[in-house]
Write an enzyme that holds these catalytic residues in place. Structure first.
Site, PDB file in Angstrom:
ATOM      1  N   CYS A  82      19.142 -18.706 -10.760  1.00  0.00           N
ATOM      2  CA  CYS A  82      19.025 -17.284 -10.435  1.00  0.00           C
ATOM      3  C   CYS A  82      17.626 -16.732 -10.686  1.00  0.00           C
ATOM      4  CB  CYS A  82      20.039 -16.467 -11.236  1.00  0.00           C
ATOM      5  SG  CYS A  82      21.755 -16.931 -10.935  1.00  0.00           S
ATOM      6  N   HIS A 323      23.520  -9.856  -5.528  1.00  0.00           N
ATOM      7  CA  HIS A 323      22.767 -10.906  -6.240  1.00  0.00           C
ATOM      8  C   HIS A 323      22.619 -12.128  -5.329  1.00  0.00           C
ATOM      9  CE1 HIS A 323      21.303 -13.653  -9.122  1.00  0.00           C
ATOM     10  NE2 HIS A 323      22.366 -13.816  -9.884  1.00  0.00           N
TER      11      HIS A 323
END
Length: 368
Positions: A82, A323
């Site tokens: 991420c 996200h």
């Protein structure tokens, strides 16, 4: 003169997985953003393109996207889960400091909608075997929990209540909806496949409404589908140049004042950014963009780093916006650029996030 400075920052709208951007692969998501950032600065070429990507097809998507954008440069793709998009930006900055070039496009891209299926080979067979959804982040004997249960653990150990998490998530949605209505995202969004608006923000997501959601990952957990981020598609990129180039062009920018990468126990992976945040914070930032993967996890990090949650994500964060894994770190910098440079609200910002395996990246930026 080799101080790295962001002088342009763009992104796509963030789409829900299998939503508005479902048919757009990673190279076609990233290419228009790369071109837009370059055009914003009035430049025609760069020394290289550095992109973060997690679940793409492999084969160096940065190179493919660069070619699609009309840039005949090598390209390099970064995978730090991420944190990949932010890691790509810090890598480009390091290349500027090392004298390898003065003009780079850096950021990240993710298309959960078009990500290929993956399968382990079993007993050396030439045929696909057991399909899997993510790679190992740590050896099994050390502990390699999935994101949701790990977020529940971090929130519980930090004493982050369900009520506080829901309030944080409700605020994220309210701020994102307000920013959309005020047009604060318009200057940074590049239309792709006709999509010009983030899909995920929800009007009317009150604390009372969020309180009705059940735990999503563990029976007694506090992370729910409503106070956690979504699974998303999107791309973001910045044009980062040496201070010498910035001065020659005579444009405002966002100077990288400090950056750090850290790692913690992978069983508490959501805290990965905390040591890095502590290393870069030598002054109180005016604005903080911290990736809100899970409300409880984000709050635990902010508390540990001594950051007031009220200054975080002034226009909403990942809980509301989404996200897109490989792009999320770059989205943080795009948002800081919009706040600190385009709108001149403050002079110092922090962009940080935690990632799978217990790693984290943090950056401090100053206008100039």
């Amino acid at each position: 003169m080799t101080t790295p400075v962001v002088i342009a920052a763009r992104r796509t709208a963030i789409g829900n997985a299998f939503g508005a951007l479902r048919g757009v692969p990673v190279d076609q998501l990233a290419a228009p953003v790369l071109r837009a950032a370059l055009d914003d600065a009035g430049l025609s070429t760069v020394d290289d393109v550095v992109l973060g990507n997690v679940f793409g097809p492999g084969g160096n998507p940065a190179r493919v996207a660069a070619l699609r954008a009309g840039l005949a440069v090598p390209g390099v793709t970064v995978d730090r889960q991420c944190a990949s998009g932010l890691a790509a930006i810090t890598l480009a900055a390091a290349m500027i400091r090392a004298g390898e070039g003065e003009v780079f496009l850096a950021g990240g891209v993710e298309s959960a909608s078009t990500a290929p299926f993956r399968a382990w080979r079993v007993d050396g067979s030439s045929e696909p075997g057991e399909f899997y959804t993510r790679a190992p982040f740590a050896p099994a004997e050390i502990g390699d929990p999935d994101m949701g249960p790990a977020a529940d653990l971090v929130a519980a150990e930090a004493g982050i209540s369900r009520q506080r998490q829901d309030a944080f998530a409700a605020r994220s949605h309210a701020r994102a909806v307000a920013a959309q209505r005020a047009g604060r995202f318009d200057a940074e969004i590049v239309p792709v496949a006709g999509v010009v608006r983030d899909e995920r923000p929800r009007d009317g997501f009150t604390e009372a409404r969020l309180a009705r959601f059940r735990p999503a990952f563990t029976p007694d957990g506090t992370a729910t589908a409503a106070n956690s981020c979504g699974i998303n598609d999107g791309a973001a990129a910045v044009l980062i140049v040496s201070e010498r180039v910035q001065r020659r062009l005579g444009v405002p920018g966002l100077r990288l004042a400090a950056s750090a990468t850290s790692a913690v126990d992978p069983n508490r992976l959501g805290l990965g950014a905390v040591p890095a945040m502590r290393r870069v914070l030598d002054r109180r930032p005016d604005v903080v963009e911290f990736n809100e993967a899970f409300a409880g996890q984000a709050l635990a990090c902010l508390d540990a780093a001594g950051i007031d949650e009220e200054v975080v994500s002034p226009d909403g964060g990942a809980i509301a916006l989404g996200h897109p894994w490989g792009a999320s770190g770059a989205v943080l910098v795009v948002r800081l650029f919009g706040t600190l440079v385009r709108r001149r609200t403050g002079s110092c910002g922090l962009a940080a996030l935690s990632a799978g395996g217990g790693v984290g990246v943090a950056t401090r930026w100053e206008t100039g």
